[in-house]
Design an enzyme around this catalytic site. Structure first.
Site, PDB file in Angstrom:
ATOM      1  N   ASN A 156     -60.474 -21.130  -7.584  1.00 44.51           N
ATOM      2  CA  ASN A 156     -60.525 -19.677  -7.690  1.00 44.51           C
ATOM      3  C   ASN A 156     -61.834 -19.127  -8.261  1.00 44.51           C
ATOM      4  O   ASN A 156     -62.210 -17.997  -7.981  1.00 44.51           O
ATOM      5  CB  ASN A 156     -59.324 -19.152  -8.492  1.00 44.51           C
ATOM      6  CG  ASN A 156     -59.208 -19.772  -9.860  1.00 44.51           C
ATOM      7  OD1 ASN A 156     -59.422 -20.964 -10.041  1.00 44.51           O
ATOM      8  ND2 ASN A 156     -58.866 -18.966 -10.849  1.00 44.51           N
ATOM      9  N   GLU A 252     -56.869 -25.798 -19.374  1.00 43.12           N
ATOM     10  CA  GLU A 252     -56.513 -24.402 -19.156  1.00 43.12           C
ATOM     11  C   GLU A 252     -55.567 -24.391 -17.968  1.00 43.12           C
ATOM     12  O   GLU A 252     -55.957 -24.714 -16.845  1.00 43.12           O
ATOM     13  CB  GLU A 252     -57.784 -23.576 -18.898  1.00 43.12           C
ATOM     14  CG  GLU A 252     -57.560 -22.083 -19.045  1.00 43.12           C
ATOM     15  CD  GLU A 252     -56.967 -21.484 -17.790  1.00 43.12           C
ATOM     16  OE1 GLU A 252     -55.732 -21.242 -17.795  1.00 43.12           O
ATOM     17  OE2 GLU A 252     -57.701 -21.275 -16.844  1.00 43.12           O
ATOM     18  N   CYS A 286     -56.021 -16.952 -13.477  1.00 44.95           N
ATOM     19  CA  CYS A 286     -55.114 -17.298 -14.567  1.00 44.95           C
ATOM     20  C   CYS A 286     -54.867 -16.124 -15.506  1.00 44.95           C
ATOM     21  O   CYS A 286     -53.855 -16.095 -16.211  1.00 44.95           O
ATOM     22  CB  CYS A 286     -55.652 -18.494 -15.353  1.00 44.95           C
ATOM     23  SG  CYS A 286     -57.328 -18.258 -15.975  1.00 44.95           S
TER      24      CYS A 286
END
Length: 477
Positions: A156, A252, A286
Site C-alpha cells: 500500500n 505494524e 492501516c
C-alpha cells in the site's frame, strides 16, 4: 503479438541479478502488464544472507558522516527523478497520481530525517558511584548496530514504507535485506537504485523479489538475521512471530481505526477529514478511518453531510489529476470487500452510499445500523468502507472504540479540552489525533499500536532505537 519485457533485476548484495523464473507486475486498474521481476529462490535468499554478513561488518565500520552523505545523496536522486518514482507507484499500486506524488515527497523526507538522526545516536554517562563501594568506577553506555535487519514490506505504500526500514537501518550502521510485496516490487527496486547511485557500499542493501511463501521462511528463521521489521496483516505477523526464534521483532499489523465526533465539533472539518481518511488510497491504509462514532445530536446533519461529500469523491483513472480514488490492489481484494459488505447487509446493516464493484474498483461505501456480529464491525476492512454509529456520550464512544482487538490510532473532533484529555487517557491506541481523523502521520513521530496492532514503534528515531543494541562500558580506576 506477444509483448517482450526486458524485466527488472533484483539487487542482491550490491549485484543486479535476473532469473529465468519471473513475477509479473500488473496494473490493478486494467490488469495490464507493467514489467517483470525475478522470482527469487530459497538459494537466492540464503546467498543474500551470507553476503549480508560481510555487509553488516562494512556498514558498522562506516563513519557517521559517510552514512549521512549516502542517505542524502539517495534522497537527492529520488528528488531529481520525482516523476519516474511517482509514475511507478501509481502504475503498480492503487494510488492516484496525486497520492503517489505525495508518497514520493514523504520518502524524500523520510530519508532526510534518517540522515539527520544518524548524527543523534547518543549514549549517556552512568553514575556508577550511586552504589556504595563503586566510588572508583566511571562509565557510559552507547548504541551499536544490531547486524542484519530483515524487512518485509506491504503493497500500500511501496516506496515510503520501504524507506522507513532502509533509512534507519543504514543510518544506524546495519545491513538490510528487503523482501517487498510481490504486487508492488518496482518502487522498492527504484529505492535500491537510488542508494546504488548514491555510492552505498555493496552488500549493505539487498532488495530481493520473490513470493513470500517460497522465500519468507528462509529470511525470518535464519539465525544471522538479528531483527525482523514487518508491516502487514495480523495473521502473517503472528506466523512470523512463531517462526522467527530469538531475534528482535518490530511489527505494524493494521487496525480498525475509530473517529469520535462530539456535539461541539466543527462539523465540516470533521466530515472533510473523515471522508479523506476513509477513502484515500482506496481505504488500503492501516490508519484508514473505519468506524465513526457521532454524537446522537449530530446523526442527521453528519450523515447527510458525510454521504454528500462521499458522492463527490471521484473514482477512475489513477493517472488523472482529477481522480480522488483508484482501484484496490486487485480484483480479488475488491471481491473480499464486497463480500464483507454483503454479509453486513444480509444481517441488517443499512447502505447509505456505494456498495458497487466493477472489477478491482469498489465504490466509497457508507454503512449504518451495523450489527455487532458482522465481521466488518470488528476486523480490519482494508478497503473503502466506513461505518457510522450514533452514541449518547463520550464514555460510550470510548468504550465502543476500544471494543476491538486493534489499537493503532484514533481521531476525535471536539473543542472541549476536558473531553480531549479523557479520550487521551482512556483510548487504547498508539496515537490520538485531536480535531483530525485517525489517518494522520508525520514520518518523524513514533508510530505503532497497542493490542494486535503491533509490536514496537517505527518513525526514524524510534526505528533506529529498535535497530541497535545498548553496550555498557565501566572503568575501574
Amino acid at each position: 503479438m506477444k509483448i517482450q519485457f526486458a524485466g527488472r533485476k533484483m539487487l542482491v548484495a550490491g549485484q543486479w541479478m535476473d532469473r529465468e523464473r519471473v513475477i509479473e507486475v500488473r496494473d490493478p486498474q486494467d490488469n495490464s502488464l507493467i514489467d517483470t521481476v525475478p522470482a527469487a529462490s530459497v538459494h537466492d535468499m540464503l546467498q543474500c544472507i551470507e553476503e549480508a554478513k560481510e555487509g553488516a561488518r562494512i556498514a558498522a565500520s562506516m563513519p557517521v558522516h559517510e552514512r549521512i552523505a549516502v542517505i542524502n545523496k539517495a534522497a537527492d536522486h529520488i528528488e531529481a527523478n520525482n516523476e519516474k518514482y511517482t509514475y511507478t507507484i501509481s502504475r503498480e499500486g492503487s494510488k492516484t497520481i496525486r497520492e503517489a506524488r505525495g508518497e514520493v515527497d514523504r520518502c524524500i523526507q523520510t530519508l532526510r530525517i534518517s540522515a539527520e538522526e544518524a548524527r543523534r545516536i547518543h549514549g549517556e554517562t552512568i553514575p556508577f558511584d550511586q552504589r556504595p563501594g563503586s566510588e572508583n568506577r566511571v562509565g557510559y553506555y552507547y548504541h551499536v548496530p544490531i547486524g542484519i535487519v530483515g524487512a518485509i514490506t506491504p503493497f500500500n505504500d511501496p516506496l515510503n514504507l520501504v524507506a522507513h526500514k532502509v533509512g534507519p537501518a543504514i543510518a544506524s550502521g546495519n545491513a538490510i535485506i528487503v523482501k517487498p510485496a510481490s504486487a508492488t516490487p518496482l518502487s522498492a527496486l527504484l529505492l535500491a537504485e537510488a542508494f546504488a547511485e548514491a555510492g552505498l557500499p555493496s552488500k549493505i542493501l539487498s532488495v530481493i523479489t520473490g513470493y513470500g511463501h517460497e522465500i519468507g521462511d528462509a529470511l525470518v528463521t535464519h539465525p544471522a538475521i538479528r531483527m525482523i521489521s514487518f508491516t502487514g496483516g495480523l495473521e502473517a505477523g503472528e506466523e512470523i512471530t512463531r517462526k522467527a526464534g530469538l531475534k528482535k521483532i518490530s511489527m505494524e499489523l493494521g487496525s480498525n481505526s475509530p473517529v469520535i465526533v462530539l456535539e461541539d465539533a466543527d462539523l465540516q472539518e470533521a466530515i472533510e477529514a473523515s471522508v479523506s481518511g476513509a477513502f484515500s488510497a482506496a481505504g488500503q491504509n492501516c490508519l484508514s478511518v473505519q468506524r465513526i462514532y457521532m454524537h446522537k445530536s449530530l446523526v442527521t446533519s453528519f450523515q447527510e453531510g458525510f454521504v454528500e461529500r462521499t458522492k463527490q469523491f471521484s473514482i477512475g483513472d489513477k493517472q488523472s489529476e482529477l481522480t480522488d480514488m483508484g482501484p484496490l490492489i486487485n480484483e480479488k481484494e475488491a471481491i473480499r470487500v464486497e463480500r464483507l459488505v454483503e454479509e453486513a447487509l444480509d444481517k441488517g446493516a443499512e447502505l447509505l452510499e456505494g456498495g458497487i464493484r466493477e472489477g478491482a474498483f469498489y465504490s466509497p461505501t457508507v454503512l449504518t445500523n451495523i450489527p455487532e456480529d458482522c465481521t466488518i464491525a470488528k476486523e480490519e476492512i482494508f478497503g473503502p468502507v466506513v461505518l457510522l454509529y450514533p452514541v449518547a456520550d463520550l464514555e460510550t464512544a470510548i468504550e465502543k472504540a476500544n471494543d476491538v482487538r486493534y489499537g493503532l490510532q484514533a481521531g476525535i473532533f471536539t473543542n472541549d479540552v476536558r473531553k480531549v484529555h479523557m479520550a487521551i487517557e482512556k483510548l487504547d491506541v498508539g496515537g490520538i489525533m485531536i480535531n483530525d481523523s485517525s489517518d494522520y502521520r508525520i514520518d518523524a513521530m513514533p508510530f505503532g499500536g497497542m493490542k494486535n496492532s503491533g509490536l514496537g514503534r517505527e518513525g526514524i528515531k524510534f526505528s533506529i532505537k529498535e535497530m541497535t543494541e545498548t553496550k555498557v562500558v565501566c572503568y575501574k580506576l
